[in-house]
Design an enzyme around this catalytic site. Sequence first.
Site, mmCIF file in Angstrom:
data_model
loop_
_atom_site.group_PDB
_atom_site.id
_atom_site.type_symbol
_atom_site.label_atom_id
_atom_site.label_comp_id
_atom_site.label_asym_id
_atom_site.label_seq_id
_atom_site.Cartn_x
_atom_site.Cartn_y
_atom_site.Cartn_z
ATOM 1 N N ALA A 174 -24.054 -15.249 -0.074
ATOM 2 C CA ALA A 174 -23.583 -14.138 -0.267
ATOM 3 C C ALA A 174 -22.577 -14.149 0.352
ATOM 4 O O ALA A 174 -21.596 -14.777 1.036
ATOM 5 C CB ALA A 174 -24.738 -13.337 1.571
ATOM 6 N N ASN A 204 -17.451 -21.051 -8.868
ATOM 7 C CA ASN A 204 -16.252 -21.284 -8.401
ATOM 8 C C ASN A 204 -14.671 -20.631 -9.074
ATOM 9 O O ASN A 204 -14.017 -21.131 -9.824
ATOM 10 C CB ASN A 204 -15.923 -22.976 -9.386
ATOM 11 C CG ASN A 204 -17.306 -23.397 -8.852
ATOM 12 O OD1 ASN A 204 -17.236 -24.112 -7.880
ATOM 13 N ND2 ASN A 204 -17.642 -24.700 -10.444
ATOM 14 N N GLU A 214 -20.268 -10.173 -15.719
ATOM 15 C CA GLU A 214 -18.287 -10.618 -16.904
ATOM 16 C C GLU A 214 -18.479 -11.604 -17.568
ATOM 17 O O GLU A 214 -19.571 -12.793 -17.441
ATOM 18 C CB GLU A 214 -17.413 -10.375 -16.339
ATOM 19 C CG GLU A 214 -17.699 -8.540 -15.049
ATOM 20 C CD GLU A 214 -16.241 -8.479 -14.515
ATOM 21 O OE1 GLU A 214 -14.868 -8.831 -15.370
ATOM 22 O OE2 GLU A 214 -16.422 -8.021 -13.479
ATOM 23 N N TRP A 258 -11.036 -0.146 -7.241
ATOM 24 C CA TRP A 258 -10.723 -1.803 -7.461
ATOM 25 C C TRP A 258 -9.246 -1.428 -6.640
ATOM 26 O O TRP A 258 -8.294 -1.077 -7.895
ATOM 27 C CB TRP A 258 -11.023 -2.766 -8.297
ATOM 28 C CG TRP A 258 -10.641 -3.328 -8.131
ATOM 29 C CD1 TRP A 258 -9.364 -4.705 -7.794
ATOM 30 C CD2 TRP A 258 -11.279 -4.823 -7.530
ATOM 31 N NE1 TRP A 258 -9.601 -6.278 -7.689
ATOM 32 C CE2 TRP A 258 -11.283 -6.166 -7.132
ATOM 33 C CE3 TRP A 258 -12.527 -5.019 -7.119
ATOM 34 C CZ2 TRP A 258 -11.424 -7.218 -6.651
ATOM 35 C CZ3 TRP A 258 -13.216 -6.217 -7.085
ATOM 36 C CH2 TRP A 258 -12.814 -7.071 -6.910
#
Length: 429
Positions: A150, A176, A218, A407
């Site tokens: 989270a 990562n 993605e 975004w």
Amino acid sequence: MQIHVVQRGESLYAIGRTYGVSVEEVATANEISDPSRLVVGQALVIPVEGSFHIVQPRESLFSIARRYGTTIAALANANSLAATAILQIGQRLQIPQKTKPAIDTMLYVEPRTPVTEVMIEEVRDKTSGTYLTYLAMFSYQVLRNGSLQAPTIDNIPQIASSNGVANAMVVSNLENFRFEPTLANAILTDLAAQNQLFGNIIQVANDIGYKDIHFDFELLFPADRQLYNNFLSRARTRLHMAGLTVSTAVAPMPANVLTGIYGGHDYAAHGALMDFVALMTYEWGFTYSEPQAVSPIIPVRRVVEYATSVMPSNKVMLGQNLYGYDWSAPFPTQGGAPAKALSPQQAIALALRENVAIQYDYVAQAPFFTYYDAAGVYHEVWFEDARSIQAKFDLIKQFNLRGIMYWKLGLAFPQNWLLLKDNFTIRKR
């Protein structure tokens, strides 16, 4: 609202007088800290009721009506003119207003640890107005066993829900700090991990109060396209049973791309399975590209045309960047440094500091400028302004899209929010 582009020699006082508003009103609307300093080519939003047009040489009621998609009769009536009236250069005409369409809006928020008070205040600002349908928390990262990592969210969801904004839980294949296709493949090929994941999502959604589960997977392997479709089908079944809506973010494709980094997304399947789909229609210009518009209108339009040909338009949300980039020579494609991201307000401040005019590319529908820094290095800056965002709003109206996804929170662009409310009624879910 009116968009005004600053011309050489103009002052905020003269601009305000043209539209019958004060310097303070224009400065506040556009967050101008020093009203005595403007940038040539800067696009201002003028806080007036309705929209106006200043007559230019050789213009007529016919040409102006055609430009704004209205009729000569409607334009003449709105300005108490005869349909055969001869116009005067500099004359101000009111443009007849159309009914505002209702849309959904989604704003991504990407909190850091610790969550700053600045971010909390901006969440309060954007959720307390009538700007948002969803606030999307980016992101809950899937682990390979179906657990979730989270983000630090502080009390952001509670602020949003208390202001009538629905919280969306973004679930991603980040690992990562990058989107990892092998992580996605591990989940997509493991039914037990999927069941664990769906259970964890439902638990978090119930605990926090998320209403929509927004999958942002993605860079999937193209071979995993059908596996992802199957995963989304299972997710929809489980999450709908729990009273949650389900949505996805998809790569910007102008056709049914089956290969490369976009090949894992199947527009037709997402349109059939999901409650809505957000097109990530930005990043043509990006950190490692040549200087160019981040979301040029022609390729954005092509993506929308394809999307609406294979999925219902009332499920499609246009993606929109709230940022631009400053590229320096040599450019990244020539072995140079990555471009630096900046907000529209930061771009204007930079143009002011460097004493350069802002230009506008009418093909891309995007503003840009160039400058040389103190070391003599050439820079090219592309960003967003009132004109470029209005072009996207017009696209939403033309294709009757569900709405717009941004975004992201934290990038100052006051003109966007003023024009958003001027163009649309924002739905609440």
